[in-house]
Design a protein around this motif. Structure first.
Motif, PDB file in Angstrom:
ATOM      1  N   TRP A  54       4.228 -54.973  34.030  1.00  0.00           N
ATOM      2  CA  TRP A  54       4.184 -55.293  35.463  1.00  0.00           C
ATOM      3  C   TRP A  54       5.453 -54.767  36.128  1.00  0.00           C
ATOM      4  CZ3 TRP A  54      -0.338 -57.368  37.058  1.00  0.00           C
ATOM      5  CH2 TRP A  54      -0.440 -57.764  38.405  1.00  0.00           C
ATOM      6  N   THR A  76       9.243 -63.634  41.158  1.00  0.00           N
ATOM      7  CA  THR A  76       8.063 -63.097  40.482  1.00  0.00           C
ATOM      8  C   THR A  76       8.119 -63.373  38.987  1.00  0.00           C
ATOM      9  OG1 THR A  76       7.896 -61.329  42.135  1.00  0.00           O
ATOM     10  CG2 THR A  76       6.709 -61.002  40.068  1.00  0.00           C
ATOM     11  N   VAL A 244       4.442 -60.207  28.416  1.00  0.00           N
ATOM     12  CA  VAL A 244       4.478 -59.590  29.744  1.00  0.00           C
ATOM     13  C   VAL A 244       5.815 -58.878  29.889  1.00  0.00           C
ATOM     14  CG1 VAL A 244       4.386 -59.930  32.243  1.00  0.00           C
ATOM     15  CG2 VAL A 244       2.985 -61.363  30.738  1.00  0.00           C
ATOM     16  N   PHE A 246       8.296 -56.759  32.280  1.00  0.00           N
ATOM     17  CA  PHE A 246       8.619 -56.412  33.660  1.00  0.00           C
ATOM     18  C   PHE A 246       9.525 -55.185  33.676  1.00  0.00           C
ATOM     19  CE2 PHE A 246       7.575 -60.916  34.048  1.00  0.00           C
ATOM     20  CZ  PHE A 246       6.734 -60.898  35.150  1.00  0.00           C
ATOM     21  N   ASP A 265       0.597 -51.786  34.413  1.00  0.00           N
ATOM     22  CA  ASP A 265      -0.713 -52.363  34.720  1.00  0.00           C
ATOM     23  C   ASP A 265      -0.850 -52.890  36.139  1.00  0.00           C
ATOM     24  OD1 ASP A 265      -2.091 -52.195  32.112  1.00  0.00           O
ATOM     25  OD2 ASP A 265      -0.455 -53.485  31.436  1.00  0.00           O
ATOM     26  N   GLY A 266       0.259 -53.306  36.743  1.00  0.00           N
ATOM     27  CA  GLY A 266       0.106 -53.887  38.065  1.00  0.00           C
ATOM     28  C   GLY A 266       1.418 -54.169  38.752  1.00  0.00           C
ATOM     29  N   THR A 267       1.312 -54.562  40.000  1.00  0.00           N
ATOM     30  CA  THR A 267       2.487 -54.954  40.778  1.00  0.00           C
ATOM     31  C   THR A 267       2.063 -55.745  41.993  1.00  0.00           C
ATOM     32  OG1 THR A 267       4.520 -54.148  41.832  1.00  0.00           O
ATOM     33  CG2 THR A 267       2.534 -52.897  42.272  1.00  0.00           C
ATOM     34  N   TYR A 268       2.922 -56.625  42.431  1.00  0.00           N
ATOM     35  CA  TYR A 268       2.821 -57.220  43.760  1.00  0.00           C
ATOM     36  C   TYR A 268       3.701 -56.392  44.696  1.00  0.00           C
ATOM     37  CZ  TYR A 268       0.486 -61.356  41.838  1.00  0.00           C
ATOM     38  OH  TYR A 268      -0.408 -62.204  41.237  1.00  0.00           O
ATOM     39  N   MET A 521      -3.935 -53.976  40.394  1.00  0.00           N
ATOM     40  CA  MET A 521      -4.119 -54.409  39.010  1.00  0.00           C
ATOM     41  C   MET A 521      -5.049 -53.430  38.296  1.00  0.00           C
ATOM     42  SD  MET A 521      -5.081 -58.235  37.676  1.00  0.00           S
ATOM     43  CE  MET A 521      -6.474 -58.326  38.810  1.00  0.00           C
ATOM     44  N   ALA A 528      -5.085 -62.163  38.071  1.00  0.00           N
ATOM     45  CA  ALA A 528      -3.887 -62.376  38.888  1.00  0.00           C
ATOM     46  C   ALA A 528      -4.252 -62.894  40.271  1.00  0.00           C
ATOM     47  CB  ALA A 528      -3.104 -61.078  39.020  1.00  0.00           C
ATOM     48  N   ALA A 540       1.081 -65.163  35.848  1.00  0.00           N
ATOM     49  CA  ALA A 540       0.787 -64.330  34.674  1.00  0.00           C
ATOM     50  C   ALA A 540      -0.027 -65.083  33.628  1.00  0.00           C
ATOM     51  CB  ALA A 540       2.079 -63.801  34.057  1.00  0.00           C
TER      52      ALA A 540
END
Length: 548
Positions: A54, A76, A244, A246, A265-268, A521, A528, A540
């Motif tokens: 992430w 986060t 997970v 980061f 895989d993803g991010t905010y 995502m 999420a 998560a």
């Protein structure tokens, strides 16, 4: 107020953002869905996954100490490590957390009935002493905590049972139970914190909490890895992701490439430009969710010419917010009329009153360059370019500030953009010395709990940590205190509305927009939360594989 009133029964009766919890994703071409299609959650994750990568687009956290975090990156990460006494849900409603029940037994006693089966990562049981220490250290100057103001009304914190803690107060404080859902309400193991000392929450000092993940490793400049906590007390939320990872990726182009390739895989907080590219790929989905974020232009200190209300009004008049939202935020935002976005109070019993008061505020001004020029002529002379700060590598912030810079030039105001390293940018919010030499700061702020009065108080009362210009209106302070201490939701909303009508026209800030949460995502995982509530919940732990 009736005695023995269970706070969480009230707070969970209505989800704060339930009205927007419809199915949604990107439209496939990078364009955002209509606001009615915002969603709070994604499809539940199914199978276990070994690892999820992430991104943290705002860079490496400076600390993970719950008492000292106040920015995107640390929150986060920390939300998955340190459980709180009450818990934020994806729809911004609250539910029981480490405290199975929170009750005002009188207007001066808030009782926390703790769960008896909670253990820290090392297997030691959570005790009332751990809870008391976690709260008390926030008013110890040595901690340099950010949330000590939440304890203003608290006279004592004591164990009143083997699994019970009671907060004695000067009077009713409706903020307290809500604050317990933020990092203010996180519980750390007392013995571990005392041993770690000032290093607690750092890569060297580590953490000891009760959350669904434990801190595995933290390589400065590299990344942070969380490991699944197999002892986790909440069996309904046992993580499916074993690990997970980061990664600190502040460059928008690098982030886009990593998401497109599947390396991450993803991010905010996905930048709009990245959303356009990712909306055309089939390896994942861009999700838009409801949010309490606000975009503001704020003077750095009282001595700056930017602190002159007339100059701020001139800037407000020359900025075309509709164009800003379309060109910078990709349409995924709405204009903002005051400090707090309306979604903040959506679950309040007096939501209709809050809405009516917000609607009664003056509309966002239409661009009027001639009127703006007249205000500039009346303001304090500006003999040099105004220095405005944003985080380095933040493409969205750079685009927004460049837009403001171009608008200001139309009325003879020069703005020089200064890009600060993420750690320096994070520090300036709490350290006045970092703001020296700056005039304006473009902030992407946020409200962390369903309580507008406590957030606003930090910006417009003399004691507020974000009141950088010394704004002081005694009537505003009185009304916000009344909103905080009234046990009648209608009376609290009325007091806030009166304060809002006073501070909105003259508080030193230019209100620009409230943005939607934008999350990407990869299709191999799901679960999420899509809403901004991720900042205060163990998001998560909801992740799982999709077998795609």
């Amino acid at each position: 107020m009736a005695a023995k009133k269970s706070v969480l029964t009230v707070l969970t009766s209505v989800g704060l953002l339930a009205a927007t919890a419809c199915s949604a994703s990107s439209t496939g071409d990078g364009a955002p869905p209509a606001s009615g299609r915002l969603t709070t959650t994604t499809a539940p994750g199914g199978s276990e996954v070994d690892r999820v990568a992430w991104a943290l687009p705002y860079g490496e956290p400076t600390t993970l100490d719950p008492a000292r975090i106040g920015d995107y990156s640390p929150q986060t990460v920390e939300a998955n490590l340190c459980d709180t006494l009450t818990r934020m849900n994806a729809d911004f409603s609250l539910s029981p957390g480490l405290a199975r029940k929170v009750t005002w037994t009188s207007d001066r006693a808030l009782v926390l009935d703790l769960r008896p089966d909670v253990t820290f990562w090392d297997g030691s049981p959570m005790t009332p002493e751990d809870v008391i220490h976690s709260l008390e250290r926030q008013r110890d100057p040595r901690t340099q905590a950010l949330y000590g103001n939440y304890l203003t009304a608290v006279t004592s914190i004591e164990a009143t049972g083997s699994h019970q803690v009671t907060l004695r107060t000067k009077g009713y404080d409706q903020t307290l139970p809500k604050a317990l859902s933020t990092s203010f309400g996180a519980v750390n193991r007392k013995a571990y914190v005392e041993k770690a000392g000032p290093a607690y929450g750092t890569a060297k000092g580590g953490l000891m909490c009760t959350g669904p993940f434990r801190l595995g490793s933290w390589k400065s400049g590299g990344g942070i890895t969380l490991e699944r906590n197999d002892r986790y007390w909440d069996t309904r939320l046992k993580p499916k992701a074993k690990q997970v990872e980061f990664r600190f990726i502040t460059n928008s182009n690098t982030l886009t490439s990593a998401l497109l390739s599947g390396e991450v895989d993803g991010t905010y907080e996905l930048p709009p430009a990245a959303a356009t590219a990712l909306g055309k790929t089939d390896n994942g989905t861009v999700h838009l969710g409801p949010s309490t974020q606000n975009v503001l232009l704020i003077p750095a200190h009282a001595a700056s010419p930017a602190a002159d209300r007339r100059l701020l009004d001139a800037l407000s008049l020359v900025i075309d917010r509709d164009a800003l939202i379309k060109n910078v935020f990709g349409g995924a935002a709405t204009p903002l009329k005051s400090l707090v976005p309306p979604l903040t109070w959506r679950g309040d019993k007096a939501a209709a009153q809050f809405d009516a008061a917000y609607a009664a505020l003056p509309d966002v001004p239409e661009p009027d360059a001639e009127k703006a020029k007249r205000l500039v002529a009346q303001a304090r002379p500006v003999s040099r370019p105004l220095v405005a700060a944003i985080p380095a590598g933040d493409q969205r912030g750079l685009q927004a500030l460049t837009f403001v810079q171009a608008a200001a030039k139309k009325i003879g105001v020069d703005i020089e953009i200064k890009q600060l390293q993420p750690t320096e940018m994070s520090s300036l919010f709490y350290d006045p010395s970092v703001r020296k030499g700056l005039d304006l700061i473009l902030t992407f702020g946020y409200v962390t709990m369903p309580d507008p009065s406590s957030y606003v108080a930090e910006s417009v009362t003399p004691r507020g940590i974000f009141n950088w210009t010394g704004y002081d209106n005694p009537e505003v302070t009185r009304l916000l205190d009344l909103a905080r201490t009234s046990s009648d939701p209608a009376a609290s909303a009325r007091a806030y509305a009166e304060a809002q009508a006073l501070f909105t026209p003259d508080t030193p800030a230019v209100f620009l927009a409230t943005t939607h949460e934008r999350m990407f995502m990869n299709k191999r995982i799901s679960g999420a939360p899509a809403s901004f509530a991720y900042m205060g919940m163990p998001w998560a732990a909801h992740l799982g594989g999709t077998d795609k």
